[in-house]
Write an enzyme that holds these catalytic residues in place. Structure first.
Site, PDB file in Angstrom:
ATOM      1  N   ILE A  65      49.791  28.830  45.795  1.00  0.00           N
ATOM      2  CA  ILE A  65      49.337  29.320  47.173  1.00  0.00           C
ATOM      3  C   ILE A  65      47.816  29.777  46.868  1.00  0.00           C
ATOM      4  O   ILE A  65      47.242  30.006  47.583  1.00  0.00           O
ATOM      5  CB  ILE A  65      50.204  30.164  47.804  1.00  0.00           C
ATOM      6  CG1 ILE A  65      50.302  31.542  47.162  1.00  0.00           C
ATOM      7  CG2 ILE A  65      51.499  29.544  48.223  1.00  0.00           C
ATOM      8  CD1 ILE A  65      51.194  32.655  48.141  1.00  0.00           C
ATOM      9  N   SER A 114      52.641  38.946  44.459  1.00  0.00           N
ATOM     10  CA  SER A 114      51.462  38.696  43.515  1.00  0.00           C
ATOM     11  C   SER A 114      52.232  38.419  42.202  1.00  0.00           C
ATOM     12  O   SER A 114      51.609  39.209  41.183  1.00  0.00           O
ATOM     13  CB  SER A 114      50.594  40.062  43.676  1.00  0.00           C
ATOM     14  OG  SER A 114      49.959  39.857  44.760  1.00  0.00           O
ATOM     15  N   LYS A 124      47.380  41.488  35.913  1.00  0.00           N
ATOM     16  CA  LYS A 124      48.097  42.115  36.875  1.00  0.00           C
ATOM     17  C   LYS A 124      47.898  41.250  38.118  1.00  0.00           C
ATOM     18  O   LYS A 124      46.908  40.531  38.276  1.00  0.00           O
ATOM     19  CB  LYS A 124      47.260  43.520  37.225  1.00  0.00           C
ATOM     20  CG  LYS A 124      47.147  44.437  36.125  1.00  0.00           C
ATOM     21  CD  LYS A 124      46.389  45.817  36.399  1.00  0.00           C
ATOM     22  CE  LYS A 124      46.486  46.800  35.399  1.00  0.00           C
ATOM     23  NZ  LYS A 124      45.449  47.878  35.501  1.00  0.00           N
ATOM     24  N   GLY A 125      48.726  41.396  39.192  1.00  0.00           N
ATOM     25  CA  GLY A 125      48.836  40.577  40.317  1.00  0.00           C
ATOM     26  C   GLY A 125      47.520  40.922  41.028  1.00  0.00           C
ATOM     27  O   GLY A 125      47.023  42.043  40.852  1.00  0.00           O
ATOM     28  N   GLU A 165      47.518  40.493  46.700  1.00  0.00           N
ATOM     29  CA  GLU A 165      47.732  41.428  47.726  1.00  0.00           C
ATOM     30  C   GLU A 165      46.873  42.488  48.027  1.00  0.00           C
ATOM     31  O   GLU A 165      46.609  42.790  49.272  1.00  0.00           O
ATOM     32  CB  GLU A 165      49.299  41.679  47.700  1.00  0.00           C
ATOM     33  CG  GLU A 165      50.200  40.444  47.962  1.00  0.00           C
ATOM     34  CD  GLU A 165      51.719  40.582  47.731  1.00  0.00           C
ATOM     35  OE1 GLU A 165      52.165  40.908  46.795  1.00  0.00           O
ATOM     36  OE2 GLU A 165      52.303  40.789  48.751  1.00  0.00           O
TER      37      GLU A 165
END
Ligand SMILES: Cc1cc2nc3c(=O)[nH]c(=O)nc-3n(C[C@H](O)[C@H](O)[C@H](O)COP(=O)(O)OP(=O)(O)OC[C@H]3O[C@@H](n4cnc5c(N)ncnc54)[C@H](O)[C@@H]3O)c2cc1C
Lengths: 290, 759
Positions: free
Chosen positions: B489, B530, B716-717, B720
Site C-alpha cells: 500500500i 506501519s 522504523k514504521g 502513520e
C-alpha cells in the site's frame, strides 16, 4: 428492462423532430458531463439521447455583426483558446473555464451548463451579465431567448418538449467595456460554487461607469439580476465608498438557502464580498481599454 | 525464530538501501495495466449487489425476497440469517481486535439496522440491471426507531439505545442501566489535583472533530467463487489476504485452508481495508448460485457503509509552571464507534500525551456506539483526534506563557529512558532530534505575510511488528524472487526488493518482489500499523541472509574449501583460502549448477518481529486566511519525522507527504454531514471535500534518521505518524492568523468567517 436509444442527427430540424418524438424521456446531449454522470448515478433514466454534436455549427465560434455566435456543444477549452472571444468577454470565458478540470473542459459546454439548470452553474451568471441570448430550435421553428429565461428552477428549464439550444449569442462589445466572474468554493477547483458573481461594465472615456449589469449565482433558485446593485455603480469610478454600497445592495437581493455547502448567512456575506472584488476586476479591465 | 538481527558491521556501506530506484509496481500503475479489485473477471461471473437500509435505526420486522427470486436472471439472494449464528468473539486480525459477530452483522444485518446504508440483503444476478431490479423487489418491513448520530447525544442517559443489553465496561461499579457507552478506559499517573494546584498557568479547551473517511480512490471490490467441493477462492483488494481468509472462514464456518484469497492491486486503504464488508457476502451468494460472484461497491456505498474514523469530542486541561514545565494534564476523549463498539479511543488515549513527560495526568476515554457506519481503522487510528486537542492546548499554553512552541515542547519532551504515558520505557527515539530539525529549518524563521499564521504540532505513533513470512528464491539465471504476504500500500515491494538486493549483493532490478496469495506463502499479519517494512522486511532480510549462507556453503563445496573461507562480496563468492586461489563465483554461476550442490536455492523465514521503533513527527504549517471569505490556504508546510532508516527515501517522503495531506484535508474541509433523519448528505467527492492538488503547496518532508537497532537496517514504521500532527498544525496556524482559537474542525470557510466575525 429499460431501453436507451441514441441518435446523432445531422441537422437541427432532425434533432428537434427526434426530441419531440421522444417526448418526456428524450434528452439532448452536448458534452455529457452532467447528463452521463446523472445517468450513471441513476438520477435520470432517459429513453432517448439525442447527441447534438453532429449538427453543423453545434461546435464552433464565429463572429457575426460585431458579436459572437457560439455553437451549443462548444467546449470550455475551445472558448479559452479563442483569442478574440477572450478579449471581448473575459468574464464569460473565465466563468466557463472554471467548470471542472482540464478533462471536463474538453467536453463541458455553456448550453449544457445553462440547460442543466443548476442554481450554482458557473457560466450562467456571466452570460446573464453579458446579456447573452440563446437560439432555441423546436419542432415549430426557432426563437431567441435571453439566457436568464431558460432555467426556471433547480433542474427545470422553460424549454418545451422537442426544443433545444442551438447557439448562444453574445452581443456586440462596446468600447471600454469588460466583464469578470468570481466564485467562492471551499477548495481551489473541482467544486461547486457556494456563491458566484458576474459583473459586466462599460465606461466612458473619463473612466466613469455608464452601464453595469450584475448577476448572482447560487444565492437563489435561478440566477438573480442585481439591478439595484448595478445602479450603485453607474456614474461612479468604483471608488471604495461605492464598493461598500455595492456590497450592501448585492446582499440585499440574495435569497440563498442553508445547506451542506454553506449557511444562508455565509452566502449572503460572501455575495457582498465577491460583488466588490468582481466589480474591481471588471473596472480595471475596462479601464485598460480606454 | 529470532527476531533480532545483527546490524551490518560498522563501516559497511549500503549499496541499495537508501537509494531511489523506480518502484517495481510503478509502470503497470501509471499505464493502467495493474489489476485492481474491480478488474478481475471470471467466466460465468454474476453481478452481486447489496440492499441497504434507508433508516438510521430500525427493527427489521420482515424481509420478503419471493418476488425478487422470481425475477428471471436472479441466481441467489442472501440475508443476515443465512450466515451461521455467531458467538461474540474477539479476533485479532485487523488493526486491533475485532468482534467477529459484529463484523458479520455489519456485512448483513439481522434483527436491526443500525445506520443508514447498513446492508440488509444481497442478490446475485446475470446483469447489473437485473440485480438492481431484484433489489427493488425485495420487501423489507422496518419499525423505525429513534436514532442518534452525535457522540455526546449518544452518551446521554435518555439516548436511543442501539443495544439494550449493552452495559458500560471499565467503570468502578457495574452500571445498573444499559448505555451506548460501550466502555470507559483510563490512564493515570501522579495526583491530578496536586498537579493543578502547583500550576502557575492553566489552559482549558473543548475540541470537536467530525467523522472523516479514509477516502481511498478504489472502492471495495471482490470476486468470490465457492466450489462445488467446498473449496473457495476470493480475489479482492484489501490490506490483508490472510485477514479476509480468517474473517470469511469464521463468518461462513468454513475451514480456513479451504479458502484461497488472492490479493488484487490495492488503490488505497489507509486502514479502511483492514476488515471485510463484501467478501463473505459474495461467497455466500456464490455458494447459493453455483457461480462466481463479483461485488463492486459504488462510491456512495463506500461513504455510507465503510470506514470512517470516529467523530469525537476532546476536552483538555493543562497546568504549567511559568517556566513552561507542564505539571498536570486532564484529557477526556469521547469517540464515536458507529454501529458497533471499537472506536480507536484506546490508541487515542495512549498516544495523547506520548510526546510529553508530565508527572500528573489522567486520560479518560469513552467508546460510544451511535447510528453511523461502524468505524474502521484510519492511519494511526485515534491519534490525530486526541493530538488535535492536546496540541491545540499546548499551542494555547505557549501563547499564554509567551514561549516559543518548540522551546515549550523541548522543555517537556520525552527522551530515551523515560517512561511513556502509555507504559513502556522509550528506547532509541528521535523526538528531540526531530524537534531540532524543524527549529533549524529555514521555514521556522521565514517571515510571514499579512493574514498569515504559523502553526506547529507534534505527533506520535507506536508502529508495530508482528508475524510475517517471506521467501527468497534464487532463479537459475542468478536473479531472485522475493515473496511476501503483505499487500503493497505504500511502496513496500520496492523496500522488500531493496533489502533482499542489499543482502544478496544483486542490483535491485534483478530482484522481483511479489505479493502472494494465502496458499502460496505462510501467514503474515495484514499491512497495517506501519509494520511491513519493519516486520516483513526483517523476514525478507533474514531469508536473504539464509540464502547467502547457503550460497557460501555451495561455493565452498564447489571449491572444496572450508565454508569459513568463503566470503560473500557484491553478489559473488570470494575464496579466502590463499592456497586455492579460485576466481570469484557469481550468484548466476552458483545458481546455474544448483543441481550439483543440493538443488534449488531458496529460503523461507517465518517470524514474530518484536522491537518496532515508535515514531515522532513535527509539522510546521503556514496558512493565509482570506478574512472576508474565511478561505484558508496552506501556503507552506514542512514535516519532519524520525524514520529510523529510510530504505527508499522517496517512498518514505511520499508517506510523510501523503499523511500530511490527508491530515490537512481533515483539518480544512472533510466531514460527514447527516440530515435530521441520520442520512449522510454528502456521500461523494463533490461534497465530501478532500484536498485537490491545487489546494496544496509542496510538502517539504525532512527525514530524521535515528536508527532502530532492532531492525537489520534500522527502519522504523513511517506510514502513520505523519497524519497525527497536521490537524493541530493547521488549526494552530489558523488560530494564530486570525487571533481566535479554533476548537472545531473542519476549518471550512463558513466556520472561519463566523469565528472572525465573532472575534
Ligand atoms: C467533475 C465535474 C466537475 C464539474 N464542475 C463544475 C463546475 O465547476 N461548475 C459548473 O457550473 N458545473 C460543473 N460541472 C457540471 C457540468 O460539467 C457543467 O454543467 C457543464 O457545463 C455541462 O455541459 P455539458 O455540455 O457536458 O452538458 P450535458 O451533460 O451534455 O447536458 C447537461 C444537461 O443539459 C441538457 N442539454 C445539453 N445540451 C443542451 C442543449 N443544447 N439544449 C438543451 N438542453 C441541453 C442535457 O439534456 C442535460 O440535461 C462539473 C461536472 C463534473 C462531472
Amino acid at each position: 428492462m429499460s431501453q436507451l436509444d441514441y441518435l446523432a442527427p445531422a441537422s437541427a430540424e432532425d434533432a428537434a423532430k427526434a426530441l419531440a418524438a421522444g417526448g418526456d424521456t428524450a434528452r439532448p446531449l452536448s458534452g455529457g458531463t452532467d447528463l452521463l454522470v446523472q445517468l450513471r448515478a441513476g438520477r435520470l433514466k432517459p429513453g432517448l439521447i439525442v447527441d447534438l454534436k453532429k449538427i453543423p455549427g453545434a461546435i464552433g465560434i464565429r463572429e457575426e455583426a460585431g458579436g459572437f455566435v457560439i455553437g451549443a456543444a462548444t467546449s470550455g477549452a475551445a472558448l479559452g483558446e479563442h483569442a478574440p472571444l477572450v478579449r471581448a468577454w473575459p468574464g464569460v470565458v473565465e466563468a466557463t473555464n472554471l467548470i471542472g478540470s482540464t478533462q471536463i473542459q474538453g467536453r463541458a459546454s455553456m448550453a449544457g451548463n445553462i440547460c442543466n439548470a443548476s442554481p450554482a452553474a458557473d457560466s450562467v451568471p456571466a452570460l446573464v451579465a453579458a446579456r447573452a441570448t440563446c437560439v432555441v430550435v423546436g419542432p415549430t421553428g426557432r426563437r431567441t431567448v435571453p439566457v436568464e429565461e431558460i432555467p426556471v428552477g433547480p433542474g427545470r428549464t422553460s424549454l418545451a418538449p422537442g426544443e433545444f439550444v442551438l447557439e448562444i449569442r453574445l452581443p456586440p462589445r462596446g468600447f471600454h467595456a469588460a466583464d469578470a466572474y468570481l466564485r467562492s468554493i471551499p477548495r481551489t477547483e473541482m467544486d461547486i460554487a457556494v456563491v458566484g458573481v458576474a459583473v459586466n461594465l462599460t465606461l466612458g472615456v473619463d473612466g466613469v461607469i455608464t452601464d453595469a449589469r450584475i448577476a448572482l449565482g447560487a444565492v437563489g433558485p435561478t440566477v438573480i439580476v442585481a439591478r439595484e446593485a448595478a445602479a450603485v455603480l453607474v456614474g461612479t469610478r468604483a471608488e471604495d465608498d461605492v464598493l461598500a454600497r455595492l456590497d450592501e445592495a448585492a446582499r440585499a437581493v440574495c435569497r440563498p438557502i442553508s445547506d451542506k455547502r454553506g449557511t444562508a448567512e455565509f452566502r449572503t456575506k460572501i455575495t457582498g464580498v465577491l460583488a466588490r472584488r468582481v466589480a474591481t476586476i471588471a473596472y480595471a479591465r475596462a479601464k485598460e481599454r480606454i | 525464530m529470532t527476531d533480532v538481527l545483527d546490524r551490518p558491521e560498522a563501516g559497511d556501506t549500503l549499496r541499495v538501501v537508501g537509494t531511489r530506484p523506480a518502484r517495481p509496481d510503478g509502470v503497470d500503475k501509471v499505464t493502467g495495466r495493474a489489476t485492481y479489485g474491480a478488474d478481475f473477471t471470471m467466466a460465468g461471473q454474476l453481478v452481486g449487489k447489496i440492499l441497504r437500509s434507508p433508516h438510521a435505526h430500525a427493527r427489521i420486522v420482515s424481509i420478503d425476497t419471493r418476488k425478487a427470486r422470481a425475477l428471471p436472471g436472479v441466481k441467489a439472494i442472501v440475508i443476515g440469517t443465512d450466515f451461521p449464528d455467531q458467538a461474540s468473539e474477539e479476533l485479532a486480525g485487523g488493526e486491533g481486535a475485532s468482534n467477529i459477530r459484529d463484523i458479520a452483522l455489519n456485512c448483513l444485518a439481522r434483527d436491526k439496522v443500525l445506520y443508514q446504508g447498513h446492508a440488509v440483503a444481497a442478490v446475485a444476478a446475470t446483469s447489473s440491471s437485473i440485480a438492481d431490479a431484484a433489489l427493488a423487489l425485495i420487501d423489507v418491513k422496518y419499525e423505525v426507531l429513534p436514532h442518534v448520530t452525535d457522540v455526546e447525544a449518544a452518551m446521554a442517559p435518555d439516548a436511543p439505545l442501539l443495544d439494550e443489553t449493552r452495559f458500560t465496561t471499565g467503570l468502578e461499579t457495574k452500571p445498573d442501566k444499559p448505555s451506548n457507552i460501550a466502555s470507559r478506559m483510563q490512564l493515570k499517573r501522579g495526583d491530578l489535583a496536586d498537579g493543578f494546584a502547583s500550576a502557575d498557568v492553566i489552559v482549558e479547551g473543548r475540541y470537536i472533530t467530525p467523522a472523516v473517511h479514509q477516502g481511498y480512490i478504489e472502492p471495495h471490490a471482490c470476486v468470490a467463487s465457492f466450489g462445488a467441493d467446498g473449496q473457495c477462492q476470493v480475489w479482492a483488494s484489501s490490506q490483508g489476504q490472510f485477514m479476509i481468509r480468517a474473517y470469511c472462514a469464521k463468518i461462513l464456518n468454513i475451514e480456513a485452508s479451504d479458502i484461497r484469497v488472492t490479493p488484487a492491486e490495492i488503490g488505497g486503504g489507509f486502514g479502511g481495508k483492514t476488515t471485510v464488508y463484501i467478501e463473505p457476502v459474495a461467497l455466500a451468494l456464490s455458494k447459493q448460485a453455483g457461480a462466481p460472484v463479483k461485488i463492486v461497491m459504488t462510491r456512495d456505498e463506500v461513504f455510507r457503509a465503510t470506514g470512517p474514523t470516529s467523530g469525537a469530542v476532546i476536552e483538555v486541561k493543562l497546568g504549567a509552571k511559568s517556566d513552561g514545565t507542564i505539571v498536570a494534564a486532564d484529557v477526556v476523549l469521547k469517540y464515536q464507534a458507529g454501529a458497533f463498539p471499537g472506536s480507536p479511543v484506546g490508541a487515542g488515549a495512549m498516544t495523547a500525551l506520548a510526546c510529553y513527560n508530565i508527572p500528573n495526568f489522567l486520560i479518560t476515554g469513552y467508546d460510544v456506539v451511535n447510528n453511523t457506519p461502524k468505524v474502521a481503522a484510519y492511519r494511526a487510528p485515534g491519534a490525530p483526534i486526541s493530538a488535535f486537542g492536546v496540541e491545540s492546548a499546548v499551542d494555547e499554553l505557549a501563547e499564554k506563557l509567551g514561549m516559543d512552541p518548540i522551546a515549550l515542547r523541548l522543555k517537556n519532551a520525552v527522551h530515551d529512558g523515560d517512561k511513556a504515558a502509555y507504559g513502556p520505557t522509550f528506547k532509541n527515539i528521535g523526538y528531540v532530534e526531530t524537534l531540532e530539525a524543524i527549529a533549524n529549518h529555514p521555514h521556522y524563521k521565514a517571515p510571514l505575510g499579512p493574514n498569515q499564521g504559523r502553526g506547529l504540532a507534534v505527533g506520535f505513533w507506536f508502529n508495530v511488528g508482528g508475524e510475517s513470512t517471506a521467501a527468497v528464491n534464487i532463479v537459475e539465471d542468478g536473479s531472485a524472487v522475493v515473496i511476501s504476504g503483505n499487500p503493497d500500500i505504500g511502496g513496500s515491494r520496492a523496500s522488500m526488493a531493496m533489502m533482499a538486493a542489499e543482502v544478496l549483493g544483486l542490483p535491485v532490478e534483478h530482484v522481483r518482489p511479489i505479493v502472494a496469495d494465502t496458499a502460496s506463502i505462510g501467514f503474515s499479519m495484514l499491512t497495517g500499523g506501519s509494520r511491513t517494512t519493519f516486520a516483513t522486511g526483517m523476514a525478507v532480510t533474514q531469508a536473504a541472509q539464509k540464502v547467502v549462507e547457503d550460497l557460501k556453503r555451495r561455493a565452498a563445496e564447489i571449491w572444496d574449501v572450508a565454508v569459513d573461507k568463503v566470503e560473500w562480496v557484491n553478489g559473488s563468492a570470494v575464496c579466502l583460502d590463499a592456497a586455492k586461489a579460485k576466481p570469484d563465483l557469481t550468484l548466476a554461476a552458483i545458481a546455474g549448477q544448483s543441481a550439483k550442490t543440493g538443488g534449488p536455492i531458496g529460503a523461507t523465514i517465518a517470524l514474530n518481529a518484536q522491537g518496532a521503533g515508535p515514531g515522532f513527527g513535527v509539522h510546521l504549517c503556514d496558512v493565509e486566511v482570506d478574512p472576508e471569505t474565511g478561505h484558508v490556504s496552506v501556503v507552506r508546510y514542512t514535516a519532519a519525522q524520525d524514520v529510523g532508516k529510510a530504505i527508499h527515501p522517496s517512498y518514505v517522503e511520499g508517506q510523510v507527504q501523503g499523511g500530511a495531506v490527508q491530515g490537512i484535508g481533515w483539518a480544512l474541509n472533510e466531514e460527514y454531514v447527516f440530515d435530521g433523519k441520520g442520512a449522510m448528505e454528502n456521500p461523494g467527492f463533490l461534497d465530501y471535500r478532500m484536498p485537490v492538488a491545487s489546494d496544496l503547496p509542496m510538502i517539504d518532508a525532512v527525514l530524521v534518521e535515528v536508527a532502530n537497532p532492532r531492525h537489520p537496517f534500522g527502519a522504523k514504521g513511517v506510514g502513520e505518524v505523519p497524519i497525527v500532527p497536521p490537524l493541530a498544525a493547521v488549526g494552530n496556524a489558523v488560530s494564530r492568523a486570525i487571533g481566535v482559537r479554533m476548537h472545531d474542525l473542519p476549518l471550512s470557510p463558513p466556520r472561519v468567517r463566523a469565528a472572525i466575525d465573532a472575534g
